[in-house]
Design a protein around this motif. Structure first.
Motif, mmCIF file in Angstrom:
data_model
loop_
_atom_site.group_PDB
_atom_site.id
_atom_site.type_symbol
_atom_site.label_atom_id
_atom_site.label_comp_id
_atom_site.label_asym_id
_atom_site.label_seq_id
_atom_site.Cartn_x
_atom_site.Cartn_y
_atom_site.Cartn_z
ATOM 1 N N ASP A 160 56.812 29.266 53.729
ATOM 2 C CA ASP A 160 57.289 28.208 54.630
ATOM 3 C C ASP A 160 56.159 27.239 55.113
ATOM 4 O O ASP A 160 55.819 26.951 56.243
ATOM 5 C CB ASP A 160 57.925 28.811 56.201
ATOM 6 N N LYS A 161 55.314 26.702 54.272
ATOM 7 C CA LYS A 161 54.192 25.923 54.436
ATOM 8 C C LYS A 161 54.994 24.434 54.544
ATOM 9 O O LYS A 161 55.740 24.059 53.846
ATOM 10 C CB LYS A 161 53.215 25.790 53.188
ATOM 11 N N LYS A 162 54.262 23.649 55.886
ATOM 12 C CA LYS A 162 54.944 22.393 55.973
ATOM 13 C C LYS A 162 54.375 21.162 55.730
ATOM 14 O O LYS A 162 54.581 19.978 55.573
ATOM 15 C CB LYS A 162 55.246 22.316 57.490
ATOM 16 N N ILE A 163 52.861 21.408 55.298
ATOM 17 C CA ILE A 163 51.937 20.369 55.069
ATOM 18 C C ILE A 163 51.042 20.749 53.917
ATOM 19 O O ILE A 163 50.084 21.681 53.866
ATOM 20 C CB ILE A 163 50.910 19.898 56.216
ATOM 21 N N GLY B 57 65.252 23.875 47.249
ATOM 22 C CA GLY B 57 66.102 23.662 48.437
ATOM 23 C C GLY B 57 65.196 22.839 49.555
ATOM 24 O O GLY B 57 65.708 22.420 50.835
ATOM 25 N N MET B 58 64.002 22.404 49.458
ATOM 26 C CA MET B 58 63.077 21.726 50.200
ATOM 27 C C MET B 58 63.017 20.252 50.085
ATOM 28 O O MET B 58 63.614 19.784 49.166
ATOM 29 C CB MET B 58 61.689 22.061 50.064
ATOM 30 N N CYS B 59 62.812 19.446 51.052
ATOM 31 C CA CYS B 59 62.829 17.873 51.125
ATOM 32 C C CYS B 59 61.353 17.519 51.383
ATOM 33 O O CYS B 59 60.924 17.475 52.572
ATOM 34 C CB CYS B 59 63.629 17.388 52.285
ATOM 35 N N ALA C 296 55.730 19.524 65.758
ATOM 36 C CA ALA C 296 56.507 19.867 66.844
ATOM 37 C C ALA C 296 58.076 19.469 67.118
ATOM 38 O O ALA C 296 58.426 19.523 68.127
ATOM 39 C CB ALA C 296 55.597 19.307 67.921
ATOM 40 N N GLY C 297 58.447 18.676 65.984
ATOM 41 C CA GLY C 297 59.758 18.014 65.970
ATOM 42 C C GLY C 297 59.871 16.579 66.272
ATOM 43 O O GLY C 297 61.146 16.224 66.403
ATOM 44 N N GLU C 298 58.890 16.185 66.596
ATOM 45 C CA GLU C 298 59.036 14.680 67.056
ATOM 46 C C GLU C 298 58.991 13.781 65.882
ATOM 47 O O GLU C 298 58.678 13.749 64.778
ATOM 48 C CB GLU C 298 57.649 14.276 67.946
ATOM 49 N N ALA C 299 59.568 12.428 66.344
ATOM 50 C CA ALA C 299 59.763 11.444 65.182
ATOM 51 C C ALA C 299 58.259 10.622 65.219
ATOM 52 O O ALA C 299 57.901 10.310 66.521
ATOM 53 C CB ALA C 299 60.976 10.541 65.355
ATOM 54 N N SER D 16 62.755 17.929 59.586
ATOM 55 C CA SER D 16 63.628 19.040 59.561
ATOM 56 C C SER D 16 63.200 20.512 59.316
ATOM 57 O O SER D 16 62.148 20.720 58.854
ATOM 58 C CB SER D 16 65.275 18.443 58.747
ATOM 59 N N LYS D 17 64.084 21.287 59.298
ATOM 60 C CA LYS D 17 63.788 22.801 58.855
ATOM 61 C C LYS D 17 63.218 22.853 57.436
ATOM 62 O O LYS D 17 62.258 23.357 57.113
ATOM 63 C CB LYS D 17 64.907 23.775 59.053
#
Length: 569
Positions: free
Chosen positions: A302-305, A331-333, A379-382, A405-406
Motif C-alpha cells: 500500500d505504497k502511495k508515493i 486496480g490502482m490509479c 492527508a486527503g486534501e486537494a 483516493s484510496k
C-alpha cells in the motif's frame, strides 16, 4: 625532425624531436609537468590514441594522457586485467581452468569469476571465499607483483583474422574465435605479455611497471580486481559493496547465461540463426515480469508515493509509464509527477561555476513546497500541483486540483528522488524508491566488458538527434558534464532504493547501431569529439544489425529510437 605541439592545461608548447624516436622518450622529457604517469598520447592531428612504444614519424599536435583522463584509466584497467589473466593461467594449469570472465564493475572495480576444477566450484559460498582468500588469490597477487616488478612490455602484433580465430580457438577462447568470425576486417591486433596472448579492445600502457596499485579481494562467487580511482590514483580505496547493485547485475548475467547470450558473439550467432525476434520477445517478457513484480510489491504494501531516479538515458520515463500500466492491472490509479516541476524560480536559483543557472543541485529544487504538497495529498486534501515553465524560468499553477483516493498512487520521477533530503518529511512507509539504470549484461567477450556508460551514451545520442536536433558531437561534448552530475547527485544515493531495476536490453545494440553509426560518422576528423566517435564506431563494428520494425511499440528502446506508443517524447 618532427615538430610536435603539446597542449596541456590550455597552454601549447612547441618542440622538435627526432623522427624514429619513441613517444615514451618524448613523454619522459615532459613528465615533470604532470602529477601522474603519462600512459598514452592523444594525436589530435590524426584523430587517434597512440601507445608510448610507437615511433614518432611526422608533425603532430598532441596531448599526453594520464590516469586523470578517462582514456588513461581505461588503458590502466585493460593492462591490469591482462596482467591478472597471465597470473591466473600461470597459477592454475590450463586443463584445470575452463574460463575466466570479467563480468561487470562495482564502484569502478572489476568482478572476476574463474571457473574450473581448481577454482573451488564444489565448495559452499563461505568455504569458496576462504579458499580464494587463503590459497588462490595470494598466489595470483604474488605473480602479478612479480610481472610488474619485471617491467614486462605489452607487445602488440598484427595477425590475419583467420589465423587469429584459429589461435583463440586453440587457447580455449571460443568467444573470441566466434567474435572475429563475424568481423569484416582482414587483420586483428593481438597483445603478448611474456608469452601470454589475448585480444583487448583499446590501447594498453607500455609495460607492466605502470600498474603500480591494485588488490584482489574475494567476493561472492569470484573476486574483485581493485584499482585506483580518479580521485586518488596512488591508493586503493576500501571496497564498499553494494549488495543490491551486485544482485541485479548478477541476476542479469545469470539470465544471459541461461538463454545462451553471454557476449556479442552469441548475439551475432542468434541473429544469423534467425532467432532475433524470439530473443527480443523473450527479453521484453523478462522486463515486463520484473516490472510486474515491483507493481505487486507496491500494491501489497500500500505504497502511495513512488520515487524513481537514475542516470541519464536509463529509460526512467518508459519505466514509469510501464509501471503505471502494471499498477492499473492491480486496480490502482497512478499519477505521474516530474520533480522538475518543483524547481525554484530562476530569480531564486544559484549559479554553477560557469555562471549558468544550476539545475543539478538539490538546492535548485523547492523541497519544502514538494514535501508540503505531498503531505497534504497523503492527508486527503486537494492540491494544485505546479508545472515548471523552462522558457520563463518560473513555476506555474494552471492545473486543476489533485487529490488521492484510496487506490491512487503518485509516481515521482527526478534525479534527486533517492536522496532522502528530497522527501525527508514524508513517512518512510508511504514511500517506495526505485533506482533505474541500464546495467549492460552483454560484453564483447569474456575479457572485454562493455561499460554501461557506453550504452547510455549511445541511447542519449540517438534520442538527442531525434528529439532535440543535437549532433553526435554536441552529445559527446556534454557527456562529461552529465556524468559529473550523476557522480554527485545520483550514484551516492543508489543504495537508498528499495529496488534497483535494470533497463538494459540484451539485444539493443543491434538496433541502436544503425541509428548511431551515421551520427558518429558525421563527426569530422578535426573535431575534439572525433576520437570518442572513432572508439564507439570500432565497438559497434562488432555487432550485427537487427531491423527496428520488430521492436514492440512498448519497448524501452523505443524511448530512444522513436515509435513508442507510450508518452515518452
Amino acid at each position: 625532425m618532427a615538430k610536435i605541439i603539446i597542449e596541456h592545461n590550455g597552454r601549447r608548447t612547441e618542440t622538435e624531436t627526432q623522427q624514429g624516436s619513441t613517444w615514451a622518450e618524448l613523454a619522459e622529457t615532459f613528465a615533470g609537468n604532470y602529477k601522474n604517469d603519462i600512459l598514452l598520447v592523444h594525436d589530435k592531428t590524426h584523430g587517434r590514441m597512440i601507445e608510448l612504444h610507437k615511433k614518432i614519424g611526422q608533425d603532430a599536435e598532441i596531448s599526453f594522457v594520464t590516469f586523470q583522463d578517462n582514456d588513461g584509466r581505461m588503458a590502466y584497467a585493460r593492462s591490469a586485467i591482462l596482467i591478472l589473466l597471465k597470473a591466473i593461467y600461470n597459477v592454475i594449469p590450463k586443463e584445470k581452468l575452463s574460463r575466466v570472465t570479467v563480468e561487470f564493475t562495482i564502484g569502478g572495480n572489476f568482478y572476476i569469476v574463474p571457473k574450473g576444477d581448481l577454482c573451488f566450484e564444489k565448495l559452499g559460498a563461505d568455504e569458496r571465499r576462504m579458499a580464494l582468500k587463503e590459497v588462490l588469490l595470494p598466489e595470483i597477487r604474488a605473480k602479478m607483483q612479480e610481472y610488474i616488478a619485471a617491467d614486462l612490455p605489452f607487445m602488440k602484433y598484427n595477425l590475419p583474422t583467420e589465423e587469429a580465430v584459429r589461435k583463440f580457438a586453440f587457447h580455449g577462447m571460443e568467444d573470441k574465435a566466434k567474435l572475429f568470425s563475424y568481423r569484416r576486417v582482414a587483420r586483428v591486433n593481438v597483445y603478448n605479455l611474456g608469452g601470454f596472448e589475448d585480444y583487448f579492445y583499446g590501447p594498453m600502457c607500455m609495460s607492466t611497471r605502470y600498474i603500480k596499485h591494485f588488490d584482489l579481494l574475494p567476493y561472492q562467487d569470484g573476486f574483485m580486481l581493485m584499482l585506483p580511482q580518479k580521485e586518488n590514483p596512488d591508493a586503493i580505496a576500501p571496497f564498499r559493496p553494494s549488495e543490491k547493485l551486485f544482485s541485479v547485475q548478477n541476476e542479469s548475467f545469470r539470465w544471459a547465461e541461461r538463454i545462451g547470450i553471454e557476449n556479442i558473439a552469441d548475439l551475432n550467432e542468434a541473429i544469423c540463426r534467425g532467432d532475433a525476434n524470439d530473443l527480443i520477445l523473450m527479453q521484453e517478457a523478462f522486463f515486463e515480469k520484473k516490472i510486474g513484480e515491483i507493481a505487486q510489491i507496491i500494491s501489497r504494501q500500500d505504497k502511495k508515493i513512488i520515487l524513481i531516479a537514475g542516470p541519464s538515458s536509463s529509460g526512467k520515463t518508459s519505466t514509469a509509464h510501464r509501471l503505471s500500466l502494471q499498477l492499473r492491472a492491480y486496480g490502482m490509479c497512478p499519477h505521474t509527477i516530474s520533480a522538475d516541476d518543483y524547481f525554484k524560480d530562476i530569480s531564486a536559483r544559484e549559479f554553477d561555476e560557469n555562471g549558468a543557472p544550476d539545475f543539478e543541485s538539490i538546492r535548485a529544487v523547492d523541497t519544502e513546497q514538494f514535501n508540503e504538497d505531498m503531505l497534504k495529498l497523503l492527508a486527503g486534501e486537494a492540491v494544485v500541483l505546479p508545472h515548471y515553465n523552462f522558457l520563463n524560468g518560473k513555476r506555474e499553477y494552471g492545473r486543476s486540483a489533485t487529490s488521492l483516493s484510496k487506490d491512487d498512487v503518485l509516481i515521482v520521477e527526478g534525479i534527486h528522488c533517492l536522496n532522502e533530503a528530497f522527501s525527508e518529511k514524508l513517512p518512510r512507509d508511504a514511500k517506495y524508491k526505485i533506482y533505474v539504470s541500464a546495467l549492460t549484461q552483454l560484453n564483447i567477450d569474456e575479457h572485454n566488458r562493455i561499460p554501461t556508460t557506453d550504452g547510455r551514451l549511445l541511447r542519449r545520442m540517438v534520442r538527442d538527434s531525434r528529439t532535440r536536433g543535437y549532433s553526435a558531437a554536441e552529445t559527446i561534448s556534454r557527456w562529461p558534464s552529465v556524468r559529473a552530475g550523476e557522480e554527485k547527485n545520483i550514484f551516492p544515493y543508489q543504495d537508498e532504493a528499495d529496488v534497483i531495476f535494470n533497463t538494459a536490453m540484451i539485444y539493443e545494440l543491434a538496433v541502436i547501431k544503425q541509428y548511431a553509426e551515421p551520427l558518429l560518422f558525421s563527426i569530422p576528423r578535426e573535431a575534439p569529439e572525433y576520437l570518442e566517435a572513432r572508439r564507439l564506431l570500432k565497438f559497434l563494428d562488432y555487432v550485427l544489425s537487427v531491423s527496428p520494425e520488430i521492436i514492440p511499440k512498448t519497448s524501452i528502446v523505443r524511448e530512444f529510437i522513436g515509435g513508442s506508443c507510450l508518452d515518452v517524447g
